[in-house]
Write a protein that holds these residues in place. Structure first.
Motif, mmCIF file in Angstrom:
data_model
loop_
_atom_site.group_PDB
_atom_site.id
_atom_site.type_symbol
_atom_site.label_atom_id
_atom_site.label_comp_id
_atom_site.label_asym_id
_atom_site.label_seq_id
_atom_site.Cartn_x
_atom_site.Cartn_y
_atom_site.Cartn_z
ATOM 1 N N MET A 1 29.391 0.673 88.081
ATOM 2 C CA MET A 1 30.752 0.173 88.303
ATOM 3 C C MET A 1 30.693 -1.295 88.667
ATOM 4 S SD MET A 1 33.655 1.588 90.916
ATOM 5 C CE MET A 1 35.262 0.834 90.956
ATOM 6 N N ALA A 2 31.540 -2.074 88.035
ATOM 7 C CA ALA A 2 31.515 -3.519 88.260
ATOM 8 C C ALA A 2 32.064 -3.843 89.626
ATOM 9 C CB ALA A 2 32.345 -4.222 87.199
ATOM 10 N N ALA A 3 31.507 -4.913 90.201
ATOM 11 C CA ALA A 3 31.977 -5.371 91.501
ATOM 12 C C ALA A 3 33.410 -5.851 91.377
ATOM 13 C CB ALA A 3 31.082 -6.501 92.007
ATOM 14 N N PRO A 4 34.188 -5.754 92.464
ATOM 15 C CA PRO A 4 35.590 -6.176 92.405
ATOM 16 C C PRO A 4 35.763 -7.595 91.886
ATOM 17 C CG PRO A 4 35.146 -5.018 94.452
ATOM 18 C CD PRO A 4 33.825 -5.194 93.778
ATOM 19 N N ALA A 5 34.813 -8.482 92.235
ATOM 20 C CA ALA A 5 34.945 -9.886 91.820
ATOM 21 C C ALA A 5 34.767 -10.042 90.314
ATOM 22 C CB ALA A 5 33.926 -10.749 92.553
ATOM 23 N N ASP A 6 34.012 -9.066 89.704
ATOM 24 C CA ASP A 6 33.734 -9.152 88.275
ATOM 25 C C ASP A 6 34.806 -8.475 87.419
ATOM 26 O OD1 ASP A 6 31.421 -10.495 88.822
ATOM 27 O OD2 ASP A 6 30.210 -8.652 88.921
ATOM 28 N N GLN A 7 35.687 -7.744 88.074
ATOM 29 C CA GLN A 7 36.700 -7.022 87.317
ATOM 30 C C GLN A 7 37.799 -7.983 86.847
ATOM 31 O OE1 GLN A 7 38.105 -3.942 89.892
ATOM 32 N NE2 GLN A 7 36.446 -2.523 89.349
ATOM 33 N N ARG A 8 38.216 -7.837 85.572
ATOM 34 C CA ARG A 8 39.292 -8.658 85.021
ATOM 35 C C ARG A 8 40.633 -8.031 85.392
ATOM 36 N NH1 ARG A 8 38.167 -12.560 81.457
ATOM 37 N NH2 ARG A 8 36.034 -12.727 80.669
ATOM 38 N N ILE A 9 41.518 -8.857 85.878
ATOM 39 C CA ILE A 9 42.839 -8.379 86.267
ATOM 40 C C ILE A 9 43.852 -8.863 85.241
ATOM 41 C CG2 ILE A 9 44.636 -8.453 88.039
ATOM 42 C CD1 ILE A 9 42.436 -8.996 90.077
ATOM 43 N N ALA A 10 44.664 -7.989 84.725
ATOM 44 C CA ALA A 10 45.680 -8.362 83.749
ATOM 45 C C ALA A 10 46.802 -9.104 84.456
ATOM 46 C CB ALA A 10 46.211 -7.116 83.045
ATOM 47 N N VAL A 11 46.913 -10.411 84.168
ATOM 48 C CA VAL A 11 47.936 -11.243 84.815
ATOM 49 C C VAL A 11 49.132 -11.350 83.885
ATOM 50 C CG1 VAL A 11 48.472 -13.506 85.767
ATOM 51 C CG2 VAL A 11 46.166 -12.536 86.034
ATOM 52 N N PRO A 12 50.330 -11.020 84.354
ATOM 53 C CA PRO A 12 51.507 -11.111 83.468
ATOM 54 C C PRO A 12 51.853 -12.568 83.150
ATOM 55 C CG PRO A 12 52.173 -10.616 85.732
ATOM 56 C CD PRO A 12 50.668 -10.525 85.698
ATOM 57 N N ILE A 13 51.962 -12.864 81.863
ATOM 58 C CA ILE A 13 52.308 -14.217 81.417
ATOM 59 C C ILE A 13 53.424 -14.103 80.383
ATOM 60 C CG2 ILE A 13 51.453 -16.347 80.356
ATOM 61 C CD1 ILE A 13 48.619 -15.451 81.129
ATOM 62 N N ASP A 14 54.567 -14.623 80.731
ATOM 63 C CA ASP A 14 55.692 -14.577 79.795
ATOM 64 C C ASP A 14 55.564 -15.650 78.720
ATOM 65 O OD1 ASP A 14 56.833 -12.450 81.107
ATOM 66 O OD2 ASP A 14 57.942 -13.736 82.499
ATOM 67 N N ASP A 15 55.441 -16.906 79.149
ATOM 68 C CA ASP A 15 55.318 -18.041 78.227
ATOM 69 C C ASP A 15 54.345 -19.042 78.825
ATOM 70 O OD1 ASP A 15 55.487 -20.127 76.496
ATOM 71 O OD2 ASP A 15 57.628 -20.536 76.794
ATOM 72 N N PRO A 16 53.113 -19.132 78.288
ATOM 73 C CA PRO A 16 52.102 -20.018 78.886
ATOM 74 C C PRO A 16 52.486 -21.495 78.821
ATOM 75 C CG PRO A 16 51.360 -19.189 76.758
ATOM 76 C CD PRO A 16 52.603 -18.427 77.099
ATOM 77 N N ASN A 17 53.442 -21.851 77.995
ATOM 78 C CA ASN A 17 53.835 -23.264 77.879
ATOM 79 C C ASN A 17 55.052 -23.612 78.726
ATOM 80 O OD1 ASN A 17 51.821 -24.008 75.976
ATOM 81 N ND2 ASN A 17 53.021 -23.027 74.347
ATOM 82 N N ALA A 18 55.611 -22.609 79.403
ATOM 83 C CA ALA A 18 56.811 -22.862 80.206
ATOM 84 C C ALA A 18 56.453 -23.628 81.478
ATOM 85 C CB ALA A 18 57.493 -21.548 80.557
ATOM 86 N N ASP A 19 57.378 -24.473 81.924
ATOM 87 C CA ASP A 19 57.174 -25.229 83.164
ATOM 88 C C ASP A 19 57.691 -24.395 84.342
ATOM 89 O OD1 ASP A 19 55.989 -27.580 82.149
ATOM 90 O OD2 ASP A 19 57.934 -28.270 81.440
ATOM 91 N N THR A 20 56.812 -23.501 84.815
ATOM 92 C CA THR A 20 57.182 -22.655 85.958
ATOM 93 C C THR A 20 56.127 -22.789 87.046
ATOM 94 O OG1 THR A 20 55.986 -20.717 85.110
ATOM 95 C CG2 THR A 20 58.279 -21.004 84.379
ATOM 96 N N GLU A 21 56.530 -22.455 88.270
ATOM 97 C CA GLU A 21 55.597 -22.521 89.409
ATOM 98 C C GLU A 21 54.457 -21.526 89.208
ATOM 99 O OE1 GLU A 21 55.692 -22.117 94.295
ATOM 100 O OE2 GLU A 21 57.552 -22.062 93.136
ATOM 101 N N TRP A 22 54.774 -20.353 88.633
ATOM 102 C CA TRP A 22 53.745 -19.329 88.402
ATOM 103 C C TRP A 22 52.701 -19.828 87.395
ATOM 104 C CZ3 TRP A 22 51.145 -15.588 90.193
ATOM 105 C CH2 TRP A 22 50.499 -14.660 89.378
ATOM 106 N N ASN A 23 53.163 -20.483 86.320
ATOM 107 C CA ASN A 23 52.228 -21.019 85.329
ATOM 108 C C ASN A 23 51.376 -22.135 85.920
ATOM 109 O OD1 ASN A 23 52.973 -19.270 83.341
ATOM 110 N ND2 ASN A 23 54.129 -20.759 82.110
ATOM 111 N N ASP A 24 51.943 -22.931 86.824
ATOM 112 C CA ASP A 24 51.170 -23.987 87.484
ATOM 113 C C ASP A 24 50.021 -23.384 88.278
ATOM 114 O OD1 ASP A 24 52.768 -25.942 86.429
ATOM 115 O OD2 ASP A 24 54.048 -26.143 88.215
ATOM 116 N N ILE A 25 50.288 -22.253 88.956
ATOM 117 C CA ILE A 25 49.234 -21.570 89.742
ATOM 118 C C ILE A 25 48.149 -21.047 88.804
ATOM 119 C CG2 ILE A 25 48.751 -19.571 91.217
ATOM 120 C CD1 ILE A 25 51.612 -19.907 92.350
ATOM 121 N N LEU A 26 48.575 -20.459 87.672
ATOM 122 C CA LEU A 26 47.615 -19.913 86.711
ATOM 123 C C LEU A 26 46.756 -21.024 86.099
ATOM 124 C CD1 LEU A 26 49.809 -17.249 84.845
ATOM 125 C CD2 LEU A 26 48.188 -16.882 86.729
#
Length: 260
Positions: A1-26
């Motif tokens: 079993m992979a370590a928690p740090a190695d696990q990929r988490i599915a991050v919700p992304i609506d529009d990667p080119n949008a100017d949003t605070e969430w996209n800035d964090i990503l």
């Protein structure tokens, strides 16, 4: 079993080119790539540059009498500068205008009038059709006369194709040959690539510029292009007026129907 740090988490992304605070964090954490730079500033800069050049060159190609008509609109010193420039161009053309008409030549004259003469500047030869039914040949002959008259500093010659080259096929007529420094540098067989029977002086201008007989900013070239653009603009405006009148007429007719 992979370590928690190695696990990929599915991050919700609506529009990667949008100017949003969430996209800035990503973007900060490398989850999504940096947003590409907006092309808007470059487009605006190109538009501004185009407007600047158009303003600077607004007097290019205008005749002396046209410059006189702009006295109330333009700075006098600026106009005088253009007048002097135009006078110099006209004087230069007058001195160089040693031809002014089409040279009808025979085969014995060909070497002297064309090949040898091309060492002093480009020589344009029209190999004409011996048949009066060849419409393209007749069109080019008329353009040749006009070009020779306008461009007196350029040599235009004409000879029947079968007199220059034995058994030259009429289907290849007219043929344009351009000589420079004793060699053929351009050859156009029939007018199919230059507008056909609709070939005009703008096509002749393009040919002259292409082989270096005149400059792209030659006042005659600039003026013809400007006149063509003005005519096109007037035509479009005329169509707009006609279309508007037609719409009004249709609406009026409909209104009249309502009263019937």
């Amino acid at each position: 079993m992979a370590a928690p740090a190695d696990q990929r988490i599915a991050v919700p992304i609506d529009d990667p080119n949008a100017d949003t605070e969430w996209n800035d964090i990503l973007r900060k954490h490398g989850v999504i790539p940096e947003k590409p730079p907006s092309p808007t500033p470059m487009i605006e800069e190109a538009i501004l540059e185009g407007r600047r050049l158009a303003h600077e060159n607004r007097l290019e190609g205008k005749e002396l009498d046209e410059l006189d008509e702009l006295e109330d609109e333009e700075d006098e010193a600026f106009l005088e500068q253009y007048r002097q420039k135009r006078m110099q161009e006209l004087n230069k053309l007058t001195k160089k205008s040693v031809h002014g008409a089409v040279y009808p030549i025979s085969k014995p004259e060909y070497s002297r009038e064309v090949t040898d003469a091309s060492n002093n500047g480009p020589v344009f030869v029209n190999l004409t059709s011996p048949l009066g039914t060849n419409v393209e040949s007749r069109v080019l002959s008329e353009l040749w006369k006009q070009a020779a008259k306008e461009y007196g500093d350029v040599k235009f010659c004409e000879i029947r194709a079968d007199k220059a080259i034995e058994n030259y096929p009429d289907r290849n007529c007219p043929t344009i040959l351009v000589y420079k420094n004793g060699d053929i540098v351009k050859q156009i067989v029939t007018l199919v690539t230059v507008g056909g029977v609709r070939m005009n002086m703008m096509n002749i201008d393009d040919l002259l510029v292409e082989v270096g007989a005149i400059g792209e900013k030659d006042m005659r070239v600039v003026k013809r292009k400007r006149d063509a653009e003005d005519a096109k603009e007037e035509q479009l405006m005329g169509k707009g007026i006609k279309s508007g009148n037609l719409r009004h007429a249709t609406v009026d007719d409909e209104d009249d129907d309502d009263w019937d």
